[in-house]
Design an enzyme around this catalytic site. Structure first.
Site, PDB file in Angstrom:
ATOM      1  N   GLY A 157      14.359  17.672  48.841  1.00  0.00           N
ATOM      2  CA  GLY A 157      15.052  16.911  47.809  1.00  0.00           C
ATOM      3  C   GLY A 157      15.143  17.677  46.503  1.00  0.00           C
TER       4      GLY A 157
ATOM      5  N   GLY B  20       5.103  15.665  43.120  1.00  0.00           N
ATOM      6  CA  GLY B  20       6.011  15.625  41.973  1.00  0.00           C
ATOM      7  C   GLY B  20       5.446  16.356  40.772  1.00  0.00           C
TER       8      GLY B  20
ATOM      9  N   HIS C 137      50.963  44.424  60.433  1.00  0.00           N
ATOM     10  CA  HIS C 137      50.483  44.058  61.765  1.00  0.00           C
ATOM     11  C   HIS C 137      51.070  44.954  62.850  1.00  0.00           C
ATOM     12  CE1 HIS C 137      51.081  40.349  59.249  1.00  0.00           C
ATOM     13  NE2 HIS C 137      49.775  40.378  59.372  1.00  0.00           N
TER      14      HIS C 137
ATOM     15  N   ARG D  68       5.524   5.232  47.478  1.00  0.00           N
ATOM     16  CA  ARG D  68       5.184   5.134  48.890  1.00  0.00           C
ATOM     17  C   ARG D  68       3.777   5.627  49.203  1.00  0.00           C
ATOM     18  NH1 ARG D  68      10.687   7.399  51.595  1.00  0.00           N
ATOM     19  NH2 ARG D  68      10.723   8.500  49.616  1.00  0.00           N
TER      20      ARG D  68
ATOM     21  N   GLY E  88      10.541   5.302  35.963  1.00  0.00           N
ATOM     22  CA  GLY E  88       9.560   5.172  37.033  1.00  0.00           C
ATOM     23  C   GLY E  88       8.448   4.185  36.763  1.00  0.00           C
TER      24      GLY E  88
END
Length: 550
Positions: free
Chosen positions: A378, A532, A217, A517, A460
């Site tokens: 997602g 999907g 330094h 949904r 599912g």
């Protein structure tokens, strides 16, 4: 100097973020610094290095297999805090203790010592080895007062290799101290360095002069002298370093690692000219060069300067110095390669991630037709978590089935939502199927896909015709079976099945959704394929086209 208008207060943090982004195969960000991407096995000592930023490749660039497990990164030329030491140390500790190693500067000593005390209060065994190689900073009879410069690479390399070999903390500490005790360095500077955002250098060297023994330094060193040519500078550095040969090394049995280090603006062609002179000087004195490094090993922003380090080897140190290592900035030898099957599997994960990155917006738009529009994001979260978990599992030597199961858990954790659960369950089921097989061939792969389909249906509750990923996955599995029974080679069968999957996914545009949904808004989705099903097809096509790294 910095050519980017910048706020120096967060310059180092931004630089570390960029470094991690540029080296995703070696490191990951953690609070306080970086840690190696390849996981540290349980029972392995964690070697943690660190100090102020502005010295790249020290310290973050030396994090990786066979080197440091983590690096604590302070601001430009500023010590990291004790809290940073605590957090990075905690992130890499695996039950065998920690070795902390850093240059012998007051702020670093203070904060690493405080951090070590906090780690010990958590029940972790912590040792500290400060690097004290700079002969210009204190007399030979006061080595504990000497500061550390480029010789730190030898200490970190030996300690990292000892830890990688599975040695206990006592041995890792002993070897690090031995490496430090046998390493000497001396540097010269021709001009000072400039902090980001500053208009003037931290110090100046008069024109036509060089500072001998200048610290990283700008700390004062031994003296100041006139500029010299390469031969004269090499003679000066070699003479002063060899004068400090360790007492237990006979003069006629000197076997050295030689490190010639550029400090920022002393670039490679100049380094090579000087190294040639150093090499001749050492050979003329009967010294054996066992190994050498010539390049930027620890810098000081844009300082124009160079340092020479010598480490006197014995058989024990040479073995650890020569051991394989793989970090962003320093590599040597060959670490155990991944098996071909796992290398191919990781290539498929990478290809899928790239495909989802390209399709994320498209998948989100499809999902927004009758859903909330987050499917693309997602899927991206899921594949990124799964791929990282797969890399970690492969590095630990897990089997293919185990890799898939860990990837499935990660996809579920990171992906969230319905797709996260279904993809996580599918990978877990497929991995479990393969893990139970005595060998993995075409038949076992087909069974694994069938098992994944069963898992998706079980989780599912969808059946063909419900407008879900099942409408694409079932045709894929049937086509794969048919291709293999017809004697088609596995790679071609996978490709043909993926094309069938895409056709089936596109055909869902004419279906009404009966689950999820999208069901209450079913008519709105007519004319649009199920997101999907489409994401599944895109993933399977990308996976079949992946090319393993060689």
């Amino acid at each position: 100097m910095s050519y980017l208008p910048t706020d120096a207060s967060d310059f180092a943090s931004k630089a570390i973020d960029g470094f991690v982004a540029a080296h995703p195969r070696h490191v990951q960000r953690t609070d306080g610094g970086v840690i190696r991407l390849a996981p540290i096995p349980a029972g392995q000592v964690g070697v943690v290095v660190g100090g102020g930023s502005g010295h790249y490749p020290a310290f973050a660039g030396l994090v990786g297999r066979g080197l440091a497990a983590g690096a604590v990164c302070g601001n430009i030329f500023a010590s990291p805090s004790a809290g940073q030491v605590l957090r990075v140390g905690s992130a890499v500790e695996r039950g065998a203790g920690l070795l902390l190693s850093f240059g012998n500067y007051a702020g670093d000593v203070l904060h690493f010592t405080l951090g070590a005390e906090r780690l010990r209060r958590q029940g972790i065994d912590v040792r500290i080895v400060t690097v004290t190689d700079d002969i210009a900073s204190a007399p030979i009879d006061q080595p504990e007062l000497r500061r550390g410069i480029a010789g730190g690479l030898v200490v970190y390399k030996v300690a990292g290799a000892a830890a990688e070999a599975g040695l206990p903390l006592d041995e890792v500490e002993r070897l690090a101290r031995k490496a430090n005790g046998r390493t000497r360095s001396l540097g010269v500077a021709f001009s000072g360095c400039t902090l980001p955002g500053a208009s003037q250098p931290l110090f100046e060297v008069p024109s036509g002069r060089m500072a001998i023994g200048m610290g990283l330094h700008g700390e004062p060193g031994l003296s100041e002298g006139p500029l010299t040519d390469a031969d004269s500078l090499a003679a000066l550095l070699v003479e002063r370093l060899l004068a400090e040969r360790p007492a237990d090394v006979p003069e006629d049995q000197q076997r050295l690692v030689v490190l010639l280090n550029g400090l920022g603006s002393f670039k490679y062609e100049e380094l090579f000219v000087l190294f040639g002179a150093v090499n001749q000087e050492l050979l003329a004195r009967g010294v054996v060069l066992a190994d050498c490094e010539c390049g930027e090993l620890v810098t000081s922003l844009d300082m124009a300067g160079v340092s020479l380090s010598l480490c006197w080897l014995d058989a024990e140190l040479e073995g650890f110095w020569s051991a394989p290592a793989d970090s962003a900035a320093y590599r040597r030898g060959a670490l155990t390669p991944l098996p071909q099957a796992q290398n191919a599997l990781l290539a498929r994960f990478e290809a899928v991630e790239k495909a989802l990155e390209q399709r994320a917006e498209e998948l989100g738009a499809l999902d927004a037709v009758a859903g909330d529009g987050d499917h693309g994001l997602g899927m991206l979260r899921g594949i990124r978590g799964a791929r990282q978990s797969a890399i970690n599992a492969c590095t630990r030597g897990c089997s293919t089935g185990e890799v898939l199961m860990e990837a499935g858990e990660a996809w579920s954790d990171h992906g969230g939502g319905t797709s996260g659960a279904l993809w996580g369950g599918a990978l877990l089921a497929a991995g479990n199927s393969i893990a139970q097989a005595s060998e993995v061939g075409a038949t076992e792969i087909a069974v694994a896909f069938d098992t994944a389909l069963q898992a998706v249906v079980g989780l599912g509750k969808a059946v063909p015709g419900d407008k879900t990923m099942v409408d694409a996955l079932q045709p894929y599995c049937l086509q794969l079976r048919s291709e293999l029974q017809a004697g088609v080679a596995l790679d071609q069968a996978l490709q043909n099945a993926a094309e069938t999957c895409l056709v089936a996914a596109k055909a869902t545009a004419e279906m009404l959704p009966k689950l999820g949904r999208a069901r209450p808004h079913g008519s709105r989705s007519l004319g649009h394929p199920d997101p999907g099903a489409m994401s599944l097809a895109y993933c399977l096509i990308a996976a079949t086209q992946a090319q393993p790294a060689t």
